[in-house]
Design a protein around this motif. Structure first.
Motif, PDB file in Angstrom:
ATOM      1  N   SER A 132       0.827  -1.205   0.000  1.00  0.00           N
ATOM      2  CA  SER A 132       0.000   0.000   0.000  1.00  0.00           C
ATOM      3  C   SER A 132       0.864   1.260   0.000  1.00  0.00           C
ATOM      4  CB  SER A 132      -0.937  -0.007   1.212  1.00  0.00           C
ATOM      5  OG  SER A 132      -0.198  -0.114   2.413  1.00  0.00           O
ATOM      6  N   GLU A 133       2.013   1.183   0.661  1.00  0.00           N
ATOM      7  CA  GLU A 133       2.908   2.334   0.709  1.00  0.00           C
ATOM      8  C   GLU A 133       3.468   2.661  -0.672  1.00  0.00           C
ATOM      9  OE1 GLU A 133       5.426  -1.267   1.918  1.00  0.00           O
ATOM     10  OE2 GLU A 133       3.336  -0.638   2.026  1.00  0.00           O
ATOM     11  N   HIS A 134       3.701   1.637  -1.493  1.00  0.00           N
ATOM     12  CA  HIS A 134       4.215   1.853  -2.838  1.00  0.00           C
ATOM     13  C   HIS A 134       3.120   2.398  -3.754  1.00  0.00           C
ATOM     14  CE1 HIS A 134       6.679  -1.447  -1.035  1.00  0.00           C
ATOM     15  NE2 HIS A 134       7.600  -0.521  -1.278  1.00  0.00           N
ATOM     16  N   LEU A 135       1.890   1.922  -3.558  1.00  0.00           N
ATOM     17  CA  LEU A 135       0.755   2.482  -4.305  1.00  0.00           C
ATOM     18  C   LEU A 135       0.600   3.962  -3.969  1.00  0.00           C
ATOM     19  CD1 LEU A 135      -1.919  -0.356  -3.925  1.00  0.00           C
ATOM     20  CD2 LEU A 135      -0.636   0.245  -5.992  1.00  0.00           C
ATOM     21  N   PHE A 136       0.761   4.291  -2.694  1.00  0.00           N
ATOM     22  CA  PHE A 136       0.655   5.678  -2.254  1.00  0.00           C
ATOM     23  C   PHE A 136       1.723   6.548  -2.923  1.00  0.00           C
ATOM     24  CE2 PHE A 136       1.792   8.974   0.929  1.00  0.00           C
ATOM     25  CZ  PHE A 136       0.628   9.710   0.859  1.00  0.00           C
ATOM     26  N   LEU A 137       2.965   6.074  -2.922  1.00  0.00           N
ATOM     27  CA  LEU A 137       4.040   6.832  -3.573  1.00  0.00           C
ATOM     28  C   LEU A 137       3.743   7.024  -5.058  1.00  0.00           C
ATOM     29  CD1 LEU A 137       7.218   5.222  -1.944  1.00  0.00           C
ATOM     30  CD2 LEU A 137       6.218   7.477  -1.450  1.00  0.00           C
TER      31      LEU A 137
END
Length: 141
Positions: free
Chosen positions: A30-35
């Motif tokens: 999810s953190e990579h999707l956010f970035l």
């Protein structure tokens, strides 16, 4: 599932994979999707930009929460598996598109799906960004 995603959403997913590989992570979360959404020039990226969240600060927060590993852990171009939270975000995005009566899952639906996934990792990342708290970021739908 991927056939439901708009070209913009597919680009965001590719950028999320790139972000994950760049940090040496073994999966796309999810953190990579956010970035990736922060880097998106479309509606979702504009919504996040309006929140005043700098990409470099968000990337530093991801490293603070998840660490950074040698780039050799993930091969460039390799498709990394999605984490359970990322899968939940993708599923939520499809549900949001369905509820909106849309065939294509655009980046706005992806952002909505990401926020509805209630990822502890993403919440920790948001809390690690100076001046940003998880409750500050609201579901745009």
């Amino acid at each position: 599932m991927i056939e439901r995603f708009s070209d913009g959403t597919r680009r965001v997913l590719a950028v999320a994979q790139e972000e994950s590989r760049f940090l040496g992570h073994q999966r796309c979360g999810s953190e990579h999707l956010f970035l990736a959404l922060l880097r998106d020039p479309g509606v979702a990226g504009q919504r996040l930009a309006a929140q005043g969240i700098p990409l470099d600060a968000a990337r530093r927060a991801v490293v603070e929460v998840q660490g950074r590993y040698p780039l050799t852990r993930a091969v460039d171009g390799e498709t990394l598996p999605f984490s359970p939270n990322a899968k939940a975000a993708l599923s939520n995005a499809i549900d949001a598109a369905d509820e909106g009566g849309k065939d294509a899952v655009n980046t706005d639906f992806l952002l909505s799906g990401l926020l509805k996934a209630n990822s502890e990792t993403l919440s920790a990342v948001l809390m690690a960004i100076p001046g940003v708290t998880a409750p500050t970021l609201r579901d745009p739908s």
